[in-house]
Motif scaffolding. Structure first.
Motif, PDB file in Angstrom:
ATOM      1  N   SER A 144       0.750  -1.100   0.019  1.00 20.99           N
ATOM      2  CA  SER A 144       0.016  -0.026  -0.046  1.00 20.99           C
ATOM      3  C   SER A 144       0.953   1.327  -0.007  1.00 20.99           C
ATOM      4  O   SER A 144       0.359   2.133  -0.666  1.00 20.99           O
ATOM      5  CB  SER A 144      -0.892   0.123   1.164  1.00 20.99           C
ATOM      6  N   SER A 145       1.798   1.142   0.723  1.00 23.10           N
ATOM      7  CA  SER A 145       2.911   2.409   0.791  1.00 23.10           C
ATOM      8  C   SER A 145       3.578   2.592  -0.612  1.00 23.10           C
ATOM      9  O   SER A 145       3.638   3.773  -0.961  1.00 23.10           O
ATOM     10  CB  SER A 145       4.081   1.931   1.926  1.00 23.10           C
ATOM     11  N   ARG A 146       3.985   1.554  -1.161  1.00 17.88           N
ATOM     12  CA  ARG A 146       4.488   1.721  -2.697  1.00 17.88           C
ATOM     13  C   ARG A 146       3.463   2.369  -3.593  1.00 17.88           C
ATOM     14  O   ARG A 146       3.812   3.042  -4.378  1.00 17.88           O
ATOM     15  CB  ARG A 146       4.970   0.447  -3.159  1.00 17.88           C
ATOM     16  N   THR A 147       2.209   1.793  -3.543  1.00 17.96           N
ATOM     17  CA  THR A 147       1.102   2.266  -4.531  1.00 17.96           C
ATOM     18  C   THR A 147       0.898   3.798  -4.060  1.00 17.96           C
ATOM     19  O   THR A 147       0.886   4.687  -4.904  1.00 17.96           O
ATOM     20  CB  THR A 147      -0.121   1.510  -4.175  1.00 17.96           C
ATOM     21  N   TRP A 148       0.719   4.175  -2.640  1.00 14.64           N
ATOM     22  CA  TRP A 148       0.554   5.399  -2.374  1.00 14.64           C
ATOM     23  C   TRP A 148       1.583   6.505  -2.787  1.00 14.64           C
ATOM     24  O   TRP A 148       1.366   7.484  -3.395  1.00 14.64           O
ATOM     25  CB  TRP A 148       0.583   5.425  -0.752  1.00 14.64           C
ATOM     26  N   LYS A 149       3.003   6.129  -2.718  1.00 13.65           N
ATOM     27  CA  LYS A 149       3.982   7.015  -3.090  1.00 13.65           C
ATOM     28  C   LYS A 149       4.123   7.059  -4.665  1.00 13.65           C
ATOM     29  O   LYS A 149       4.536   8.206  -5.097  1.00 13.65           O
ATOM     30  CB  LYS A 149       5.366   6.371  -2.572  1.00 13.65           C
ATOM     31  N   LYS A 150       3.797   6.053  -5.356  1.00 14.68           N
ATOM     32  CA  LYS A 150       3.487   6.050  -6.870  1.00 14.68           C
ATOM     33  C   LYS A 150       2.608   7.059  -7.342  1.00 14.68           C
ATOM     34  O   LYS A 150       2.934   8.127  -7.978  1.00 14.68           O
ATOM     35  CB  LYS A 150       3.634   4.603  -7.450  1.00 14.68           C
ATOM     36  N   TRP A 151       1.256   7.067  -6.532  1.00 14.69           N
ATOM     37  CA  TRP A 151       0.278   8.022  -6.875  1.00 14.69           C
ATOM     38  C   TRP A 151       0.687   9.316  -6.611  1.00 14.69           C
ATOM     39  O   TRP A 151       0.301  10.292  -7.310  1.00 14.69           O
ATOM     40  CB  TRP A 151      -1.021   7.469  -6.512  1.00 14.69           C
ATOM     41  N   VAL A 152       1.083   9.547  -5.460  1.00 16.15           N
ATOM     42  CA  VAL A 152       1.519  10.949  -4.889  1.00 16.15           C
ATOM     43  C   VAL A 152       2.559  11.646  -6.116  1.00 16.15           C
ATOM     44  O   VAL A 152       2.443  12.838  -6.632  1.00 16.15           O
ATOM     45  CB  VAL A 152       2.231  11.150  -3.491  1.00 16.15           C
ATOM     46  N   ARG A 153       3.549  10.843  -6.518  1.00 18.07           N
ATOM     47  CA  ARG A 153       4.597  11.330  -7.337  1.00 18.07           C
ATOM     48  C   ARG A 153       3.876  11.835  -8.723  1.00 18.07           C
ATOM     49  O   ARG A 153       4.116  12.792  -9.381  1.00 18.07           O
ATOM     50  CB  ARG A 153       5.780  10.581  -7.777  1.00 18.07           C
ATOM     51  N   ARG A 154       3.184  10.896  -9.088  1.00 16.57           N
ATOM     52  CA  ARG A 154       2.172  11.152 -10.479  1.00 16.57           C
ATOM     53  C   ARG A 154       1.401  12.272 -10.335  1.00 16.57           C
ATOM     54  O   ARG A 154       1.516  13.084 -11.296  1.00 16.57           O
ATOM     55  CB  ARG A 154       1.511   9.758 -10.788  1.00 16.57           C
TER      56      ARG A 154
END
Length: 143
Positions: free
Chosen positions: A74-84
């Motif tokens: 979930s943390s990886r998914t979250w960080k990817k979305w925030v960057r995008r």
């Protein structure tokens, strides 16, 4: 439902119950990330953006113990979305600012022509506003 209503609902799921532990809140973060994934899969980008914005709100973002207990996936998914999200927001802002600057340039050229005929000094307010907008939103790349 308005975006602010949804964002407030998300905030209440975190902060509405004072007896919740950091681990309880971490499960809520993971739940909202799954909801956001479903919204993305359905093409509901407005709700996806609302969820991302709510999770980035200061009231939730500052819960460091909570974020520390969110699963790696979930943390990886979250960080990817925030960057995008930041990249897309920056790109949209640059497009908007470019459009504003082009419109202002055309207006300035027309006004300059009229002012030459009338002998008036041009105003730089529009240009300063656009530059200030760009400066406030763009990251500094110089150390």
């Amino acid at each position: 439902m308005h975006d602010s209503t949804v964002a407030n609902c998300i905030l209440v799921t975190f902060l509405g119950d004072a007896s919740m532990t950091a681990q309880d809140r971490a499960r809520v973060v993971e739940l909202w990330i799954r909801v956001a994934e479903e919204c993305r899969g359905l093409g509901n980008f407005c709700s996806l953006h609302t969820i991302l914005s709510a999770l980035q709100s200061p009231a939730i973002a500052r819960l460091q113990d909570t974020w520390g207990q969110v699963s790696r996936e979930s943390s990886r998914t979250w960080k990817k979305w925030v960057r995008r999200e930041k990249r897309v927001s920056r790109e949209l802002l640059v497009q908007e600012a470019t459009s504003v600057l082009k419109t202002a340039e055309r207006a300035r050229q027309g006004a300059q022509e009229r002012q030459r005929q009338q002998g008036v000094v041009p105003s730089l307010v529009t240009f300063f506003h656009s530059l200030e907008l760009l400066d406030a939103t763009m990251e500094d790349y110089v150390e």
